[in-house]
Design a protein around this motif. Structure first.
Motif, PDB file in Angstrom:
ATOM      1  N   MET A 109       0.958  -1.054  -0.045  1.00  0.00           N
ATOM      2  CA  MET A 109       0.016  -0.053   0.038  1.00  0.00           C
ATOM      3  C   MET A 109       0.850   1.317   0.103  1.00  0.00           C
ATOM      4  SD  MET A 109      -2.932  -0.749   2.912  1.00  0.00           S
ATOM      5  CE  MET A 109      -4.200  -1.941   2.786  1.00  0.00           C
ATOM      6  N   VAL A 110       0.268   2.450  -0.717  1.00  0.00           N
ATOM      7  CA  VAL A 110       0.879   3.626  -0.430  1.00  0.00           C
ATOM      8  C   VAL A 110      -0.232   4.606  -0.321  1.00  0.00           C
ATOM      9  CG1 VAL A 110       2.299   5.419  -1.702  1.00  0.00           C
ATOM     10  CG2 VAL A 110       2.519   3.093  -1.948  1.00  0.00           C
ATOM     11  N   ASP A 111      -0.402   5.629   0.728  1.00  0.00           N
ATOM     12  CA  ASP A 111      -1.347   6.393   0.863  1.00  0.00           C
ATOM     13  C   ASP A 111      -1.066   7.939   0.147  1.00  0.00           C
ATOM     14  OD1 ASP A 111      -2.432   4.744   2.477  1.00  0.00           O
ATOM     15  OD2 ASP A 111      -1.274   5.413   4.299  1.00  0.00           O
ATOM     16  N   GLY A 112      -2.190   8.701  -0.097  1.00  0.00           N
ATOM     17  CA  GLY A 112      -1.888  10.109  -0.817  1.00  0.00           C
ATOM     18  C   GLY A 112      -3.015  10.725  -0.887  1.00  0.00           C
ATOM     19  N   HIS A 113      -3.071  12.005  -1.310  1.00  0.00           N
ATOM     20  CA  HIS A 113      -4.137  12.628  -1.401  1.00  0.00           C
ATOM     21  C   HIS A 113      -4.046  13.821  -2.778  1.00  0.00           C
ATOM     22  CE1 HIS A 113      -7.009  15.806  -0.041  1.00  0.00           C
ATOM     23  NE2 HIS A 113      -6.335  16.510  -0.505  1.00  0.00           N
ATOM     24  N   GLY A 114      -5.360  13.941  -3.360  1.00  0.00           N
ATOM     25  CA  GLY A 114      -5.485  14.773  -4.462  1.00  0.00           C
ATOM     26  C   GLY A 114      -5.895  14.035  -5.539  1.00  0.00           C
ATOM     27  N   ASP A 115      -6.212  14.756  -6.823  1.00  0.00           N
ATOM     28  CA  ASP A 115      -6.559  14.320  -8.026  1.00  0.00           C
ATOM     29  C   ASP A 115      -5.645  13.340  -8.419  1.00  0.00           C
ATOM     30  OD1 ASP A 115      -7.254  14.028 -10.597  1.00  0.00           O
ATOM     31  OD2 ASP A 115      -7.915  16.212 -10.884  1.00  0.00           O
ATOM     32  N   PRO A 116      -5.964  11.884  -8.735  1.00  0.00           N
ATOM     33  CA  PRO A 116      -5.239  11.071  -9.323  1.00  0.00           C
ATOM     34  C   PRO A 116      -4.531  11.420 -10.801  1.00  0.00           C
ATOM     35  CG  PRO A 116      -7.445  10.488  -9.297  1.00  0.00           C
ATOM     36  CD  PRO A 116      -7.419  11.544  -8.708  1.00  0.00           C
ATOM     37  N   ALA A 159      -7.513   0.421  -5.391  1.00  0.00           N
ATOM     38  CA  ALA A 159      -7.256   1.541  -4.557  1.00  0.00           C
ATOM     39  C   ALA A 159      -8.551   1.985  -3.577  1.00  0.00           C
ATOM     40  CB  ALA A 159      -7.212   2.909  -5.609  1.00  0.00           C
ATOM     41  N   LEU A 160      -8.334   2.391  -2.417  1.00  0.00           N
ATOM     42  CA  LEU A 160      -9.276   2.745  -1.527  1.00  0.00           C
ATOM     43  C   LEU A 160      -9.447   4.412  -1.815  1.00  0.00           C
ATOM     44  CD1 LEU A 160      -8.160   0.904   1.595  1.00  0.00           C
ATOM     45  CD2 LEU A 160      -9.821   0.053   0.072  1.00  0.00           C
ATOM     46  N   TRP A 161     -10.557   4.768  -1.857  1.00  0.00           N
ATOM     47  CA  TRP A 161     -10.855   6.317  -1.818  1.00  0.00           C
ATOM     48  C   TRP A 161     -11.666   6.740  -0.810  1.00  0.00           C
ATOM     49  CZ3 TRP A 161      -8.358   8.551  -5.832  1.00  0.00           C
ATOM     50  CH2 TRP A 161      -7.805   7.576  -6.963  1.00  0.00           C
ATOM     51  N   GLN A 201     -10.379  16.752  -3.456  1.00  0.00           N
ATOM     52  CA  GLN A 201     -10.642  16.468  -2.279  1.00  0.00           C
ATOM     53  C   GLN A 201     -10.520  15.023  -1.781  1.00  0.00           C
ATOM     54  OE1 GLN A 201     -11.404  19.376  -0.019  1.00  0.00           O
ATOM     55  NE2 GLN A 201     -10.843  20.324  -1.690  1.00  0.00           N
ATOM     56  N   TRP A 202      -9.691  14.255  -2.934  1.00  0.00           N
ATOM     57  CA  TRP A 202      -9.864  12.804  -2.321  1.00  0.00           C
ATOM     58  C   TRP A 202      -8.804  12.576  -1.776  1.00  0.00           C
ATOM     59  CZ3 TRP A 202     -11.433  10.389  -7.651  1.00  0.00           C
ATOM     60  CH2 TRP A 202     -13.038  10.962  -8.374  1.00  0.00           C
ATOM     61  N   ASP A 203      -8.929  11.570  -0.695  1.00  0.00           N
ATOM     62  CA  ASP A 203      -7.582  10.766  -0.286  1.00  0.00           C
ATOM     63  C   ASP A 203      -7.745   9.458  -0.673  1.00  0.00           C
ATOM     64  OD1 ASP A 203      -6.656  12.717   2.064  1.00  0.00           O
ATOM     65  OD2 ASP A 203      -8.821  12.419   2.733  1.00  0.00           O
ATOM     66  N   TRP A 204      -6.709   8.881  -0.900  1.00  0.00           N
ATOM     67  CA  TRP A 204      -6.609   7.360  -1.672  1.00  0.00           C
ATOM     68  C   TRP A 204      -5.371   6.569  -0.771  1.00  0.00           C
ATOM     69  CZ3 TRP A 204      -1.723   7.619  -3.525  1.00  0.00           C
ATOM     70  CH2 TRP A 204      -1.222   8.954  -3.709  1.00  0.00           C
ATOM     71  N   THR A 205      -5.583   5.236  -1.151  1.00  0.00           N
ATOM     72  CA  THR A 205      -4.663   4.526  -0.853  1.00  0.00           C
ATOM     73  C   THR A 205      -4.425   3.428  -2.147  1.00  0.00           C
ATOM     74  OG1 THR A 205      -4.913   4.291   1.521  1.00  0.00           O
ATOM     75  CG2 THR A 205      -3.663   2.608   0.557  1.00  0.00           C
ATOM     76  N   HIS A 211     -13.986   1.194  -2.623  1.00  0.00           N
ATOM     77  CA  HIS A 211     -12.678   0.262  -3.092  1.00  0.00           C
ATOM     78  C   HIS A 211     -13.019  -0.034  -4.575  1.00  0.00           C
ATOM     79  CE1 HIS A 211     -10.103  -3.626  -2.139  1.00  0.00           C
ATOM     80  NE2 HIS A 211      -9.886  -3.234  -3.439  1.00  0.00           N
ATOM     81  N   GLU A 212     -11.981   0.436  -5.372  1.00  0.00           N
ATOM     82  CA  GLU A 212     -11.830   0.075  -6.694  1.00  0.00           C
ATOM     83  C   GLU A 212     -10.867  -0.923  -7.101  1.00  0.00           C
ATOM     84  OE1 GLU A 212     -12.212   3.716  -9.045  1.00  0.00           O
ATOM     85  OE2 GLU A 212     -13.948   4.314  -8.177  1.00  0.00           O
ATOM     86  N   ILE A 213     -11.164  -1.837  -8.069  1.00  0.00           N
ATOM     87  CA  ILE A 213     -10.294  -2.819  -8.411  1.00  0.00           C
ATOM     88  C   ILE A 213     -10.158  -2.526 -10.177  1.00  0.00           C
ATOM     89  CG2 ILE A 213      -9.516  -5.178  -8.870  1.00  0.00           C
ATOM     90  CD1 ILE A 213     -11.461  -5.784  -6.300  1.00  0.00           C
ATOM     91  N   TYR A 214      -8.854  -2.376 -10.662  1.00  0.00           N
ATOM     92  CA  TYR A 214      -9.041  -1.967 -12.101  1.00  0.00           C
ATOM     93  C   TYR A 214      -8.588  -3.223 -12.858  1.00  0.00           C
ATOM     94  CZ  TYR A 214      -9.234   2.423  -9.403  1.00  0.00           C
ATOM     95  OH  TYR A 214      -9.255   3.533  -8.664  1.00  0.00           O
ATOM     96  N   LEU A 215      -9.457  -3.716 -13.558  1.00  0.00           N
ATOM     97  CA  LEU A 215      -9.192  -4.900 -14.277  1.00  0.00           C
ATOM     98  C   LEU A 215      -8.460  -4.646 -15.878  1.00  0.00           C
ATOM     99  CD1 LEU A 215     -12.681  -7.158 -13.509  1.00  0.00           C
ATOM    100  CD2 LEU A 215     -10.415  -7.202 -12.508  1.00  0.00           C
ATOM    101  N   SER A 216      -8.765  -3.535 -16.059  1.00  0.00           N
ATOM    102  CA  SER A 216      -8.252  -2.958 -17.586  1.00  0.00           C
ATOM    103  C   SER A 216      -7.020  -1.812 -17.169  1.00  0.00           C
ATOM    104  CB  SER A 216      -9.264  -2.290 -18.109  1.00  0.00           C
ATOM    105  OG  SER A 216     -10.458  -2.939 -18.634  1.00  0.00           O
ATOM    106  N   ASP A 217      -6.198  -1.864 -18.307  1.00  0.00           N
ATOM    107  CA  ASP A 217      -4.953  -0.770 -18.235  1.00  0.00           C
ATOM    108  C   ASP A 217      -5.528   0.139 -19.020  1.00  0.00           C
ATOM    109  OD1 ASP A 217      -2.728   0.566 -18.591  1.00  0.00           O
ATOM    110  OD2 ASP A 217      -1.590  -1.371 -18.935  1.00  0.00           O
ATOM    111  N   PRO A 218      -5.719   1.349 -18.505  1.00  0.00           N
ATOM    112  CA  PRO A 218      -6.146   2.561 -19.271  1.00  0.00           C
ATOM    113  C   PRO A 218      -5.123   2.966 -20.427  1.00  0.00           C
ATOM    114  CG  PRO A 218      -5.480   3.187 -16.956  1.00  0.00           C
ATOM    115  CD  PRO A 218      -5.489   1.793 -16.966  1.00  0.00           C
TER     116      PRO A 218
END
Length: 202
Positions: A31-38, A77-79, A95-99, A178-185
């Protein structure tokens, strides 16, 4: 044989248009935590860039030392935010926080993770490496669905989940979105992105 957790774990099962209730067992993640627009916050890109070399170093160590090979699971990611409207009506990503997270198999030990971190630091220390940690996440009872489309089109699905399905099922939100990204954007057009949307509940 190479283990593919996407095919063996129930938490990777979801269908579009269906809200499914499931119990998610404790699972360990890098895990890595952060804040802001991804999309614009440099620390988000740095977090992702720090996770992958550690994950692949662990994979190779597992195959070499334990004889157990596996596919590195998809990015997750957790949001969260002070106001849920930041995700639905307002969509204020600043305003988003994320992991950001990568699942690791249960046979991977903390000592192996320490070794992988040291190896990556010796070869090429990516920005954000010092923020990588191993942590067990226990979400328990959850509701999830599969969203097909751009990330910005998730708002209506989340509004339906929050305002209609959960109250109708006698459930309320407890943990973080919680989001799980099954596709590579980078390889899939936005309209075809496949993302599991999960919400812990009680």
């Amino acid at each position: 044989m190479k283990v593919d957790l996407k095919k063996t774990l129930d938490g990777y099962r979801a269908r579009p248009g269906e809200f499914r209730v499931l119990d998610v067992p404790p699972q360990q993640y890098l895990m890595v935590d952060g804040h802001g627009d991804p999309n614009s916050a440099p620390e988000y890109a740095e977090a992702v860039a720090a996770l992958y070399p550690v994950a692949y170093t662990l994979k190779f160590a597992s195959k070499r030392d334990l004889g157990r090979d596996y596919v590195v699971p998809p990015l997750e990611a957790l949001w969260w935010a002070a106001s849920m409207a930041a995700f639905t009506s307002a969509r204020d990503k600043s305003q988003w926080d994320w992991t950001v997270m990568l699942l690791v198999p249960d046979w991977i030990s903390a000592e192996m993770v320490d070794g992988a971190l040291a190896t990556v630091a010796e070869k090429k220390r990516p920005p954000g490496l010092d923020r990588v940690r191993l942590e067990t996440l226990h979400e328990g009872r959850c509701v999830q669905t599969l969203h097909i489309g751009s990330y910005d089109d998730e708002a209506s699905v989340l509004a339906e989940l929050h305002d209609e399905f959960l109250p109708g099922a006698g459930l309320r939100m407890t943990g973080r979105h919680h989001e799980i990204y099954l596709s590579d954007p980078r390889k899939v057009e936005a309209s075809r992105l496949r993302t599991i949307l999960r919400q812990p509940v009680e």
